[in-house]
Scaffold this active site. Sequence first.
Site, PDB file in Angstrom:
ATOM      1  N   THR A  16       0.887  -1.137   0.058  1.00 46.24           N
ATOM      2  CA  THR A  16      -0.173  -0.139  -0.067  1.00 46.24           C
ATOM      3  C   THR A  16       0.846   1.141  -0.036  1.00 46.24           C
ATOM      4  O   THR A  16       2.085   1.496   0.633  1.00 46.24           O
ATOM      5  CB  THR A  16      -0.873   0.211   1.517  1.00 46.24           C
ATOM      6  OG1 THR A  16      -0.157   0.194   2.295  1.00 46.24           O
ATOM      7  CG2 THR A  16      -1.721  -1.380   1.233  1.00 46.24           C
ATOM      8  N   ALA A  18       1.957   2.767  -2.796  1.00 46.27           N
ATOM      9  CA  ALA A  18       3.206   2.353  -3.425  1.00 46.27           C
ATOM     10  C   ALA A  18       3.895   3.335  -4.458  1.00 46.27           C
ATOM     11  O   ALA A  18       4.787   2.906  -5.247  1.00 46.27           O
ATOM     12  CB  ALA A  18       3.002   1.040  -4.036  1.00 46.27           C
ATOM     13  N   SER A  20       5.263   6.217  -4.031  1.00 45.15           N
ATOM     14  CA  SER A  20       6.373   7.332  -3.739  1.00 45.15           C
ATOM     15  C   SER A  20       6.839   6.747  -2.420  1.00 45.15           C
ATOM     16  O   SER A  20       6.336   5.761  -1.795  1.00 45.15           O
ATOM     17  CB  SER A  20       5.543   8.577  -3.485  1.00 45.15           C
ATOM     18  OG  SER A  20       4.769   8.662  -2.491  1.00 45.15           O
ATOM     19  N   TYR A 171       0.080  11.513  14.877  1.00 47.38           N
ATOM     20  CA  TYR A 171       0.751  10.322  14.116  1.00 47.38           C
ATOM     21  C   TYR A 171       1.649   9.324  15.033  1.00 47.38           C
ATOM     22  O   TYR A 171       1.538   8.276  14.938  1.00 47.38           O
ATOM     23  CB  TYR A 171       1.850  11.187  13.376  1.00 47.38           C
ATOM     24  CG  TYR A 171       2.967  10.178  12.666  1.00 47.38           C
ATOM     25  CD1 TYR A 171       2.360   9.702  11.348  1.00 47.38           C
ATOM     26  CD2 TYR A 171       3.947   9.741  12.871  1.00 47.38           C
ATOM     27  CE1 TYR A 171       2.926   8.835  10.573  1.00 47.38           C
ATOM     28  CE2 TYR A 171       5.005   8.882  12.182  1.00 47.38           C
ATOM     29  CZ  TYR A 171       4.286   8.301  10.962  1.00 47.38           C
ATOM     30  OH  TYR A 171       5.032   7.891  10.101  1.00 47.38           O
TER      31      TYR A 171
END
Length: 292
Positions: A16, A18, A20, A171
């Site tokens: 997933t 994928a 960059s 995050y």
Amino acid sequence: MSSALDSMAGKVCMVTGANSGIGKATALGLANIGATVVMVCRSQERGEAALTEIKQKSSSERIFLLLADLASQAAIRRVAEDFKSQYSALHVLINNAGIIPRKRQVTVDGFETQFAVNHLAPFLLTNLLLDILKSSAPARIVTVSSDMHRGATINFEDLQSVGSYRPVRVYSETKLANVVFTYELARKLQGTKVTANCLHPGMVATKLLADGIGIPRLLKSTTKLIGSSSEKGAKTSLYLAASPEVEGVSGKYFVRQKAVESSKISYDQDLASRLWKQSTELTGLADCRLQI
């Protein structure tokens, strides 16, 4: 510890995010060792550009693209069904996609976007693909976390960060959720020959880093000065996907291709059970009698 990788000829891998950064480098690395690689990307334009680049660099035609906005649970369900309609096996699932929006955003499903993409998306996608992973065993699930999980907690009273949204804090919480999810998944998969591990890729000079931690725009072109390359960042993902050294290893957190201790709270099984229960409810899996 060496980093030798087995040939992945005949193996099907999904990556997933994928198009960059680490995801693209991981897809290229897998293609270079013979895998059939299924790239999951949100943007058709960027996905097709990455697909063309990886085919050229790897000289492989076994690279394919599926489109899905991982902020949408309906899109995740569609891409899981699309994959299973086109492929009869899945040997490696790499949950790589991640985001750090500077401001709080809400998905089409009504969830805070970081929590949705960084945690709920891999949770849902992995569970939807467990049947094909088990039928393809031995198989591996690899989830990209971060050492930023250290010091984080999971605030079950405000999973959607309504009360307070600070991008790096959220995050860190989602990266802790990745580790906790991996450990609980590994426990549930014991005896299935499907392993689950997670990793810290290092500080990698990607757009995610530049946008997420607030590097001024004038410095974004020089992020290589404060972060490693995507190729270096992908090394541990590739190691967990293809190294014979980790065959059968499950429920571990890896840094620089070595299993290390994660944060103390990440081993709390009560927290893991609570997060799993909440996640099944938020993804609608609680009502489908999911069997692991």
